[in-house]
Design a protein around this motif. Structure first.
Motif, PDB file in Angstrom:
ATOM      1  N   GLN A  69      -3.557 -14.799   8.080  1.00  0.00           N
ATOM      2  CA  GLN A  69      -3.774 -13.953   9.251  1.00  0.00           C
ATOM      3  C   GLN A  69      -2.839 -12.743   9.242  1.00  0.00           C
ATOM      4  OE1 GLN A  69      -4.697 -14.873  13.742  1.00  0.00           O
ATOM      5  NE2 GLN A  69      -2.503 -15.176  13.444  1.00  0.00           N
ATOM      6  N   TRP A  70      -1.584 -12.969   8.906  1.00  0.00           N
ATOM      7  CA  TRP A  70      -0.620 -11.871   8.870  1.00  0.00           C
ATOM      8  C   TRP A  70      -0.973 -10.876   7.767  1.00  0.00           C
ATOM      9  CZ3 TRP A  70       2.298  -9.099  11.584  1.00  0.00           C
ATOM     10  CH2 TRP A  70       3.382  -8.380  11.067  1.00  0.00           C
ATOM     11  N   GLY A  71      -1.420 -11.393   6.621  1.00  0.00           N
ATOM     12  CA  GLY A  71      -1.817 -10.494   5.544  1.00  0.00           C
ATOM     13  C   GLY A  71      -3.005  -9.629   5.931  1.00  0.00           C
ATOM     14  N   MET A  72      -3.987 -10.221   6.655  1.00  0.00           N
ATOM     15  CA  MET A  72      -5.145  -9.451   7.100  1.00  0.00           C
ATOM     16  C   MET A  72      -4.740  -8.400   8.123  1.00  0.00           C
ATOM     17  SD  MET A  72      -8.460  -9.491   6.405  1.00  0.00           S
ATOM     18  CE  MET A  72      -8.418  -7.694   6.301  1.00  0.00           C
ATOM     19  N   PHE A  73      -3.783  -8.738   8.987  1.00  0.00           N
ATOM     20  CA  PHE A  73      -3.299  -7.786  10.000  1.00  0.00           C
ATOM     21  C   PHE A  73      -2.651  -6.578   9.321  1.00  0.00           C
ATOM     22  CE2 PHE A  73      -0.377  -5.957  13.003  1.00  0.00           C
ATOM     23  CZ  PHE A  73      -0.990  -6.098  14.236  1.00  0.00           C
ATOM     24  N   VAL A  74      -1.743  -6.831   8.374  1.00  0.00           N
ATOM     25  CA  VAL A  74      -1.054  -5.733   7.687  1.00  0.00           C
ATOM     26  C   VAL A  74      -2.041  -4.917   6.868  1.00  0.00           C
ATOM     27  CG1 VAL A  74       0.689  -5.197   5.934  1.00  0.00           C
ATOM     28  CG2 VAL A  74       1.166  -6.925   7.672  1.00  0.00           C
ATOM     29  N   TRP A  75      -3.006  -5.593   6.241  1.00  0.00           N
ATOM     30  CA  TRP A  75      -3.999  -4.875   5.430  1.00  0.00           C
ATOM     31  C   TRP A  75      -4.820  -3.919   6.298  1.00  0.00           C
ATOM     32  CZ3 TRP A  75      -4.822  -4.695   0.226  1.00  0.00           C
ATOM     33  CH2 TRP A  75      -6.003  -4.103  -0.212  1.00  0.00           C
ATOM     34  N   LEU A  76      -5.276  -4.388   7.458  1.00  0.00           N
ATOM     35  CA  LEU A  76      -6.047  -3.516   8.348  1.00  0.00           C
ATOM     36  C   LEU A  76      -5.202  -2.359   8.867  1.00  0.00           C
ATOM     37  CD1 LEU A  76      -8.455  -5.521  10.703  1.00  0.00           C
ATOM     38  CD2 LEU A  76      -9.002  -3.894   8.889  1.00  0.00           C
ATOM     39  N   ALA A  77      -3.913  -2.618   9.113  1.00  0.00           N
ATOM     40  CA  ALA A  77      -3.035  -1.530   9.547  1.00  0.00           C
ATOM     41  C   ALA A  77      -2.931  -0.453   8.474  1.00  0.00           C
ATOM     42  CB  ALA A  77      -1.654  -2.087   9.886  1.00  0.00           C
ATOM     43  N   LEU A  78      -2.881  -0.868   7.206  1.00  0.00           N
ATOM     44  CA  LEU A  78      -2.812   0.089   6.100  1.00  0.00           C
ATOM     45  C   LEU A  78      -4.112   0.870   5.953  1.00  0.00           C
ATOM     46  CD1 LEU A  78      -1.012  -2.136   3.440  1.00  0.00           C
ATOM     47  CD2 LEU A  78      -0.125   0.021   4.324  1.00  0.00           C
TER      48      LEU A  78
ATOM     49  N   ALA B  81       4.106  -3.862  -2.212  1.00  0.00           N
ATOM     50  CA  ALA B  81       5.022  -4.988  -2.043  1.00  0.00           C
ATOM     51  C   ALA B  81       4.904  -5.590  -0.642  1.00  0.00           C
ATOM     52  CB  ALA B  81       6.457  -4.538  -2.318  1.00  0.00           C
ATOM     53  N   ILE B  82       4.727  -4.739   0.355  1.00  0.00           N
ATOM     54  CA  ILE B  82       4.592  -5.219   1.740  1.00  0.00           C
ATOM     55  C   ILE B  82       3.331  -6.048   1.894  1.00  0.00           C
ATOM     56  CG2 ILE B  82       4.151  -4.447   4.102  1.00  0.00           C
ATOM     57  CD1 ILE B  82       6.040  -2.069   3.493  1.00  0.00           C
ATOM     58  N   ALA B  83       2.213  -5.535   1.349  1.00  0.00           N
ATOM     59  CA  ALA B  83       0.954  -6.271   1.452  1.00  0.00           C
ATOM     60  C   ALA B  83       1.033  -7.608   0.716  1.00  0.00           C
ATOM     61  CB  ALA B  83      -0.189  -5.428   0.902  1.00  0.00           C
ATOM     62  N   THR B  84       1.661  -7.608  -0.465  1.00  0.00           N
ATOM     63  CA  THR B  84       1.793  -8.850  -1.228  1.00  0.00           C
ATOM     64  C   THR B  84       2.616  -9.879  -0.463  1.00  0.00           C
ATOM     65  OG1 THR B  84       1.655  -7.607  -3.311  1.00  0.00           O
ATOM     66  CG2 THR B  84       2.597  -9.827  -3.408  1.00  0.00           C
TER      67      THR B  84
ATOM     68  N   ARG C  79       8.117  -9.193  13.746  1.00  0.00           N
ATOM     69  CA  ARG C  79       7.818  -9.910  12.512  1.00  0.00           C
ATOM     70  C   ARG C  79       7.760  -8.950  11.329  1.00  0.00           C
ATOM     71  NH1 ARG C  79       2.813 -14.164  11.378  1.00  0.00           N
ATOM     72  NH2 ARG C  79       3.384 -14.630   9.205  1.00  0.00           N
ATOM     73  N   TYR C  80       7.162  -7.787  11.527  1.00  0.00           N
ATOM     74  CA  TYR C  80       7.079  -6.804  10.443  1.00  0.00           C
ATOM     75  C   TYR C  80       8.467  -6.307  10.050  1.00  0.00           C
ATOM     76  CZ  TYR C  80       5.695  -2.689   7.797  1.00  0.00           C
ATOM     77  OH  TYR C  80       5.546  -1.757   6.802  1.00  0.00           O
TER      78      TYR C  80
ATOM     79  N   GLU D  92       5.010   2.860  10.730  1.00  0.00           N
ATOM     80  CA  GLU D  92       4.989   3.613   9.476  1.00  0.00           C
ATOM     81  C   GLU D  92       3.753   3.301   8.639  1.00  0.00           C
ATOM     82  OE1 GLU D  92       8.735   2.727   7.705  1.00  0.00           O
ATOM     83  OE2 GLU D  92       9.872   4.034   9.040  1.00  0.00           O
ATOM     84  N   LEU D  93       3.105   2.158   8.885  1.00  0.00           N
ATOM     85  CA  LEU D  93       1.849   1.878   8.199  1.00  0.00           C
ATOM     86  C   LEU D  93       0.767   2.853   8.658  1.00  0.00           C
ATOM     87  CD1 LEU D  93       1.699  -2.026   8.172  1.00  0.00           C
ATOM     88  CD2 LEU D  93       2.610  -0.471   6.450  1.00  0.00           C
ATOM     89  N   ARG D  94       0.830   3.270   9.901  1.00  0.00           N
ATOM     90  CA  ARG D  94      -0.090   4.297  10.412  1.00  0.00           C
ATOM     91  C   ARG D  94       0.153   5.621   9.700  1.00  0.00           C
ATOM     92  NH1 ARG D  94      -3.229   5.532  14.919  1.00  0.00           N
ATOM     93  NH2 ARG D  94      -2.837   7.500  15.985  1.00  0.00           N
TER      94      ARG D  94
END
Length: 496
Positions: free
Chosen positions: A206-215, A196-199, A318-319, A334-336
């Motif tokens: 850009q924000w989606g790519m940032f969160v995806w790489l963090a995951l 849900a967070i990634a979606t 922002r997160y 917490e994504l880490r």
């Protein structure tokens, strides 16, 4: 009694060891004892050479401390909020184990160090304001164990320097009880929450790519902010973590990673494809603004040419706001934890996980932080191993004793045993004859609603018993004539 102990290295004044003896008939004898004690301290160099306070020691200690700017800022906060209010004006000579134990106890009682029994108001801000529902009676909240442990580390470093500088003869911290270090208790998002967070994040590319790489990578926020395009090898799918962005207030700067170690992380094919597409997007955005995207441009940047980096605090805020919209109270770190726990759950060894996360100590930190998940993965491994162990020979039971007679298969038996028994009964009654084809493993799994591995084990059980024949590329077939009934069974077709 007064004994000269040299010159105070801080004030430059005469430093005397003194002790007052009350008058009385035994005053002379007690004075001689006091003189012996003071001279003993002087001879053994156990006497304090200064009348400096804890606050003065902290001033000097912070002047020579060689740590990062963000770390010194954290230390100054602990000093300002906790050390100085309670210990700052205390002379080092009066600092002992009892005082330090009382200090730690007060930190555990109330982080604001309020006076017990005194009524106070907790205001929402220190600035002039009109009180509302956010202001109310003070409630004592203990300081976290991890924070007390960090304060202990600050005092330990300062007092060790004081002993080396001859400000003190002995370290009073050795007589105090070391605070219990805080236990790490990570709370990674579940797989459903991560999805849900990634979606939600992909609404902004850009924000989606940032969160995806963090995951995927489990990198720290500062490391992600520092990433540049020339640190990605698209041919090998490897990304290099070389630096991190630090922030203190509004000031940001690039520095080494937390452990001062560079590392390389292998990416999956999907992530590499996403980065290729994002690179094309960034290139087109720069060209649309009449700019050129340099090869060393930042991957995540507030400007089209990638010449600036994102601020770590802004990313965190922002997160947090995004998760609040989804109804969750979460933070970016917490994504880490999610990346680490998913790797461990997938069976990746701890040293490899530590290498991807940038933990020092060869996995010691990883084991300490994620011990619960490592234990869970070990339990799953034992279950997986049990499912692949050879079948026990007939007559061997597991109820604590060896039996010469096999127990009959029942509804409580293992699923693979029930499947094997059904096939054996079909051969026994003639429903399956020599050379007949057996259902495939997939068909058996679907019919009995079990996993493919369970159906495969049932077939392997009959193969080892010599009842069926299996060859590569061909279906399994019955390898024996009709079986004789077991002693406790009647032959097929027998009338009662």
């Amino acid at each position: 009694m007064k004994v000269y102990a040299g010159t105070d290295p801080i004030s430059g004044k005469r430093n005397d060891l003194t002790e007052t003896i009350p008058p009385g008939p035994a005053a002379n004898r007690e004075a001689q004892k006091a003189l012996t004690r003071l001279l003993g301290q002087l001879d053994e160099r156990r006497n304090p050479r200064t009348r400096a306070t804890v606050g003065q020691l902290m001033d000097r200690y912070f002047e020579v401390l060689d740590v990062g700017e963000t770390t010194i800022g954290t230390y100054e906060g602990y000093r300002r909020n906790h050390i100085d209010p309670l210990l700052g004006d205390l002379q080092l000579a009066r600092l002992d184990g009892e005082v330090l134990d009382s200090f730690y106890a007060d930190c555990r009682r109330c982080r604001a160090h309020c006076r017990p029994g005194r009524r106070a108001i907790d205001h929402r801000t220190d600035r002039p304001h009109s009180c509302d529902e956010r202001c109310g009676p003070h409630r004592c909240r203990p300081l976290a164990d991890s924070s007390i442990s960090q304060i202990h580390g600050i005092l330990s470093g300062a007092l060790k320097r004081a002993v080396r500088w001859r400000w003190l003869g002995t370290n009073p911290l050795e007589a105090a009880q070391r605070p219990t270090p805080g236990r790490t208790d990570p709370h990674p998002p579940s797989a459903e929450q991560a999805s849900a967070i990634a979606t939600e994040a992909w609404h902004d590319l850009q924000w989606g790519m940032f969160v995806w790489l963090a995951l995927v990578t489990g990198a720290r926020r500062g490391e992600l902010c520092a990433l540049a395009w020339d640190r990605i090898n698209f041919a090998t799918g490897v990304i290099a973590i070389r630096s991190s962005i630090a922030q203190r207030g509004k000031k940001t700067w690039e520095k080494d990673t937390k452990t001062h170690q560079q590392r390389r992380i292998t990416l999956d094919d999907l992530t590499v494809a996403l980065l290729r597409a994002f690179l094309r997007h960034c290139t087109e955005s720069a060209e649309g603004a009449g700019l050129t995207l340099p090869t060393d441009a930042r991957i995540f940047s507030p400007v089209p040419d990638g010449s600036e980096w994102l601020k770590p605090d802004s990313v965190t805020q922002r997160y947090t706001r995004m998760c609040a919209r989804l109804g969750w109270d979460m933070n970016l770190h917490e994504l880490r934890h999610y990346s680490a726990t998913e790797l461990i759950a997938a069976g990746v060894d701890v040293r490899t996980v530590a290498g991807r996360l940038g933990h020092s100590g060869g996995g010691t930190t990883t084991l300490r932080v994620y011990s619960a998940w490592v234990s869970e993965a070990d339990q799953r491994a034992s279950s997986s191993l049990a499912g692949r162990m050879p079948v026990l020979p007939m007559g061997i039971e597991t109820d604590g004793e060896m039996s010469a007679i096999a127990k009959p298969i029942s509804e409580t038996s293992a699923p693979y045993l029930r499947i094997a028994e059904d096939l054996r009964a079909a051969i026994r009654c003639g429903a399956l004859k020599l050379g007949d084809r057996l259902p495939t493993v997939a068909e058996l799994a679907k019919r009995y609603q079990v996993a493919i591995s369970t159906a495969h084990r049932a077939v392997a059980t009959l193969t080892e018993a010599g009842l069926i024949a299996v060859s590569r590329g061909r279906p399994a077939t019955v390898a024996v004539e009709q079986l004789e009934p077991r002693p406790h069974e009647e032959p097929a077709g027998t009338a009662r």
